[in-house]
Design a protein around this motif. Structure first.
Motif, PDB file in Angstrom:
ATOM      1  N   ARG A  33       0.815  -1.222   0.000  1.00  0.00           N
ATOM      2  CA  ARG A  33       0.000   0.000   0.000  1.00  0.00           C
ATOM      3  C   ARG A  33       0.844   1.266   0.000  1.00  0.00           C
ATOM      4  O   ARG A  33       0.308   2.370   0.049  1.00  0.00           O
ATOM      5  CB  ARG A  33      -0.936  -0.004   1.213  1.00  0.00           C
ATOM      6  CG  ARG A  33      -1.940  -1.138   1.141  1.00  0.00           C
ATOM      7  CD  ARG A  33      -2.871  -1.141   2.309  1.00  0.00           C
ATOM      8  NE  ARG A  33      -3.644   0.092   2.359  1.00  0.00           N
ATOM      9  CZ  ARG A  33      -4.324   0.480   3.440  1.00  0.00           C
ATOM     10  NH1 ARG A  33      -4.326  -0.255   4.518  1.00  0.00           N
ATOM     11  NH2 ARG A  33      -5.005   1.607   3.428  1.00  0.00           N
ATOM     12  N   MET A  35       2.549   2.446   2.455  1.00  0.00           N
ATOM     13  CA  MET A  35       2.218   3.116   3.708  1.00  0.00           C
ATOM     14  C   MET A  35       3.244   2.745   4.770  1.00  0.00           C
ATOM     15  O   MET A  35       3.896   1.699   4.685  1.00  0.00           O
ATOM     16  CB  MET A  35       0.817   2.728   4.183  1.00  0.00           C
ATOM     17  CG  MET A  35      -0.299   3.081   3.218  1.00  0.00           C
ATOM     18  SD  MET A  35      -0.564   4.852   3.048  1.00  0.00           S
ATOM     19  CE  MET A  35      -1.417   5.209   4.560  1.00  0.00           C
ATOM     20  N   CYS A  36       3.339   3.605   5.756  1.00  0.00           N
ATOM     21  CA  CYS A  36       4.316   3.415   6.812  1.00  0.00           C
ATOM     22  C   CYS A  36       3.659   3.719   8.157  1.00  0.00           C
ATOM     23  O   CYS A  36       3.031   4.768   8.322  1.00  0.00           O
ATOM     24  CB  CYS A  36       5.477   4.381   6.561  1.00  0.00           C
ATOM     25  SG  CYS A  36       6.987   3.975   7.390  1.00  0.00           S
ATOM     26  N   TRP A  37       3.784   2.782   9.094  1.00  0.00           N
ATOM     27  CA  TRP A  37       3.304   2.987  10.458  1.00  0.00           C
ATOM     28  C   TRP A  37       4.486   3.527  11.237  1.00  0.00           C
ATOM     29  O   TRP A  37       5.532   2.883  11.317  1.00  0.00           O
ATOM     30  CB  TRP A  37       2.799   1.664  11.008  1.00  0.00           C
ATOM     31  CG  TRP A  37       2.472   1.628  12.461  1.00  0.00           C
ATOM     32  CD1 TRP A  37       2.239   2.680  13.294  1.00  0.00           C
ATOM     33  CD2 TRP A  37       2.347   0.454  13.265  1.00  0.00           C
ATOM     34  NE1 TRP A  37       1.970   2.237  14.563  1.00  0.00           N
ATOM     35  CE2 TRP A  37       2.024   0.873  14.572  1.00  0.00           C
ATOM     36  CE3 TRP A  37       2.476  -0.904  13.013  1.00  0.00           C
ATOM     37  CZ2 TRP A  37       1.827  -0.016  15.620  1.00  0.00           C
ATOM     38  CZ3 TRP A  37       2.279  -1.787  14.057  1.00  0.00           C
ATOM     39  CH2 TRP A  37       1.954  -1.352  15.331  1.00  0.00           C
ATOM     40  N   PHE A  68      -0.178   6.435  10.560  1.00  0.00           N
ATOM     41  CA  PHE A  68      -0.110   5.532   9.410  1.00  0.00           C
ATOM     42  C   PHE A  68      -0.189   6.447   8.207  1.00  0.00           C
ATOM     43  O   PHE A  68      -1.231   7.051   7.934  1.00  0.00           O
ATOM     44  CB  PHE A  68      -1.290   4.545   9.452  1.00  0.00           C
ATOM     45  CG  PHE A  68      -1.179   3.410   8.488  1.00  0.00           C
ATOM     46  CD1 PHE A  68      -0.131   2.509   8.562  1.00  0.00           C
ATOM     47  CD2 PHE A  68      -2.128   3.232   7.501  1.00  0.00           C
ATOM     48  CE1 PHE A  68      -0.025   1.444   7.676  1.00  0.00           C
ATOM     49  CE2 PHE A  68      -2.043   2.181   6.612  1.00  0.00           C
ATOM     50  CZ  PHE A  68      -0.993   1.282   6.699  1.00  0.00           C
ATOM     51  N   TRP A  69       0.932   6.588   7.494  1.00  0.00           N
ATOM     52  CA  TRP A  69       1.049   7.644   6.503  1.00  0.00           C
ATOM     53  C   TRP A  69       1.723   7.113   5.241  1.00  0.00           C
ATOM     54  O   TRP A  69       2.448   6.134   5.280  1.00  0.00           O
ATOM     55  CB  TRP A  69       1.878   8.787   7.095  1.00  0.00           C
ATOM     56  CG  TRP A  69       1.660  10.102   6.447  1.00  0.00           C
ATOM     57  CD1 TRP A  69       2.389  10.629   5.429  1.00  0.00           C
ATOM     58  CD2 TRP A  69       0.658  11.057   6.747  1.00  0.00           C
ATOM     59  NE1 TRP A  69       1.908  11.850   5.095  1.00  0.00           N
ATOM     60  CE2 TRP A  69       0.843  12.147   5.886  1.00  0.00           C
ATOM     61  CE3 TRP A  69      -0.377  11.105   7.676  1.00  0.00           C
ATOM     62  CZ2 TRP A  69       0.030  13.264   5.919  1.00  0.00           C
ATOM     63  CZ3 TRP A  69      -1.186  12.219   7.703  1.00  0.00           C
ATOM     64  CH2 TRP A  69      -0.982  13.283   6.826  1.00  0.00           C
ATOM     65  N   GLN A  70       1.537   7.819   4.157  1.00  0.00           N
ATOM     66  CA  GLN A  70       2.129   7.452   2.874  1.00  0.00           C
ATOM     67  C   GLN A  70       3.656   7.427   2.998  1.00  0.00           C
ATOM     68  O   GLN A  70       4.292   8.429   3.301  1.00  0.00           O
ATOM     69  CB  GLN A  70       1.695   8.452   1.814  1.00  0.00           C
ATOM     70  CG  GLN A  70       2.137   8.118   0.427  1.00  0.00           C
ATOM     71  CD  GLN A  70       1.635   9.132  -0.583  1.00  0.00           C
ATOM     72  OE1 GLN A  70       0.867  10.021  -0.272  1.00  0.00           O
ATOM     73  NE2 GLN A  70       2.085   8.982  -1.803  1.00  0.00           N
ATOM     74  N   SER A  71       4.251   6.279   2.749  1.00  0.00           N
ATOM     75  CA  SER A  71       5.689   6.109   2.981  1.00  0.00           C
ATOM     76  C   SER A  71       6.553   6.929   2.036  1.00  0.00           C
ATOM     77  O   SER A  71       7.681   7.293   2.387  1.00  0.00           O
ATOM     78  CB  SER A  71       6.066   4.631   2.889  1.00  0.00           C
ATOM     79  OG  SER A  71       5.727   4.105   1.634  1.00  0.00           O
TER      80      SER A  71
END
Length: 128
Positions: A33, A35-37, A68-71
């Motif tokens: 996805r 995404m990055c936590w 939790f955001w767009q990496s």
């Protein structure tokens, strides 16, 4: 600029917007996805004007909620740039009042980043 993020758990990364940087620890990357936590550590505000550079304002965010955001928006942080901020924040215990103010600052920062990415969805934040 296309940035390939190959982050690892426990790595320190930052998210930048205007004169602020949010430094955070990577908890998990969801590559499928993009995404990055992350766990916020400190929010650093730099103030630039025509006077000698004042020291940055550092807000301790260790007790704030994870993100939790767009990496692809994160960048790897250099140890030498983040260690002074972490040392400063680790020497004090946050009070209830400072925690509420820190969470408010984090929320404002996240809203500004969100607005920036919505205004320019196809542009990279650091291209110029």
């Amino acid at each position: 600029m296309d940035f390939n993020c190959d982050f690892q758990p426990r790595q320190i990364v930052y998210l930048e917007n205007d004169n602020q940087r949010l430094y955070a620890e990577v908890i998990q990357v969801v590559e499928s996805r993009q995404m990055c936590w992350v766990r916020p550590l400190v929010l650093v505000s730099y103030f630039y004007d025509f006077t000698p550079e004042p020291p940055p304002v550092v807000i301790d965010l260790r007790s704030a909620a994870d993100l939790f955001w767009q990496s692809t928006l994160f960048r790897p942080a250099l140890d030498t740039e983040v260690i002074p901020f972490l040392v400063k924040s680790l020497t004090t215990e946050p009070t209830t009042e400072s925690h509420a103010a820190a969470v408010a600052q984090l929320n404002q920062f996240v809203r500004r980043v969100w607005q920036t990415t919505q205004d320019y969805p196809s542009a990279e934040l650091d291209s110029g």
